[in-house]
Design an enzyme around this catalytic site. Structure first.
Site, mmCIF file in Angstrom:
data_model
loop_
_atom_site.group_PDB
_atom_site.id
_atom_site.type_symbol
_atom_site.label_atom_id
_atom_site.label_comp_id
_atom_site.label_asym_id
_atom_site.label_seq_id
_atom_site.Cartn_x
_atom_site.Cartn_y
_atom_site.Cartn_z
ATOM 1 N N VAL A 7 72.790 52.857 10.295
ATOM 2 C CA VAL A 7 74.216 53.065 10.556
ATOM 3 C C VAL A 7 74.489 54.558 10.694
ATOM 4 C CG1 VAL A 7 76.565 52.610 9.779
ATOM 5 C CG2 VAL A 7 74.718 51.019 9.171
ATOM 6 N N ASN A 11 76.850 55.155 16.319
ATOM 7 C CA ASN A 11 76.269 53.847 16.640
ATOM 8 C C ASN A 11 75.554 53.247 15.442
ATOM 9 O OD1 ASN A 11 76.795 53.600 19.578
ATOM 10 N ND2 ASN A 11 75.490 55.406 19.727
ATOM 11 N N ASP A 110 70.149 59.299 6.457
ATOM 12 C CA ASP A 110 69.427 59.465 7.722
ATOM 13 C C ASP A 110 68.423 60.604 7.636
ATOM 14 O OD1 ASP A 110 71.571 61.240 7.445
ATOM 15 O OD2 ASP A 110 72.047 61.264 9.590
ATOM 16 N N ARG A 111 68.804 61.688 6.981
ATOM 17 C CA ARG A 111 67.917 62.840 6.880
ATOM 18 C C ARG A 111 66.751 62.552 5.934
ATOM 19 N NH1 ARG A 111 71.955 67.841 6.000
ATOM 20 N NH2 ARG A 111 70.185 69.074 6.779
#
Length: 260
Positions: A7, A11, A110-111
């Site tokens: 997520v 997008n 995400d990182r």
């Protein structure tokens, strides 16, 4: 099979894995108001069109930088797949690396996932560049420790700010300038393309050069995200362009939980 859900701010990507191989993927715009039922109508139809029975999904792992989207995606997993989803960064899905920064808990999912995947796929000192809503630069050392990084406005955000603040400037596409090889434009659109695109390349190359100098050891650069291929065609600063890096990181995390 694993259903990995990445997520992002712009997008959401759903990817179906068999082991570490992506069998298919589907993308939808991020909208925290979208209900579990709406996700199900969209996702289950796409799976069935490609011949995947939802019953093949035995594990669901969600990574999100949009907390408001998590509840409905969790309901999707429970209601339509009969599974309690794993959440990246929450027990039992721990990152498993040292975060040598002031506030380790503030590191985005995400990182963290990118750092895990990059270390697994490209051993050594690394700089991971992710082109998303923001463009992030992350340093991962040869032991897999996360050492910090940079957050810069994404190129689309930069363009939006320019167009919204300057009433007479037109909206242009994010692409390399094609009508001229010069960096001195002779009309408004060319000048904007040059400024936005080559300005971003120069920013990126300059920051990476400074990061490499500060690291003090050779560091390979891994680029990912939607615009990695475009920029990779116009700079030699990247050692690897890997658009599946985040998804691969989720598969690695899911694998670790299975082994436990």
């Amino acid at each position: 099979m694993l259903l990995a859900v990445d997520v992002g701010n712009t997008n959401i990507v759903f990817a179906l894995f068999e082991g570490r191989e992506i069998k298919s993927r589907w993308r939808v715009a991020t909208d925290p108001r979208r209900t579990a039922d709406e996700y199900a109508v969209w996702l289950l139809q796409l799976m069935q069109l490609q011949g995947f029975d939802p019953k093949v999904v035995k594990q669901i792992l969600i990574s999100t930088v949009v907390p408001r989207a998590l509840h409905n995606l969790s309901v999707l997993a429970q209601k339509y797949f009969g599974l309690d989803p794993l959440i990246a960064g929450q027990p039992p899905v721990e990152w498993g690396f040292e975060a040598d920064v002031d506030e380790p808990r503030s590191l985005g999912a995400d990182r963290a996932v990118n750092a895990i995947a990059a270390h697994a796929k490209y051993p050594g000192d690394l700089i991971v560049v992710d082109f998303g809503t923001a463009t992030t630069f992350d340093v991962v050392d040869f032991n897999g420790a996360y050492k910090g990084g940079i957050i810069a406005p994404g190129i689309n955000l930069s363009l939006d700010a320019l167009v919204n603040a300057a009433a007479k400037l037109p909206r242009i596409a994010i692409e390399a300038p094609t009508r001229t090889k010069s960096v001195i434009g002779r009309n408004t659109e060319d000048q904007m393309h040059i400024g936005v695109f080559w300005g971003y390349v120069a920013m990126m190359e300059g920051l990476i050069a400074r990061m490499r100098a500060e690291i003090g050891r050779p560091a390979k650069v891994v680029a990912t995200g939607g615009l990695a291929v475009l920029f990779g065609d116009h700079t030699d600063i990247f050692d690897h362009v890997d658009t599946d890096l985040t998804l691969d990181g989720l598969a690695i995390l899911a694998e670790r939980v299975t082994v436990q």
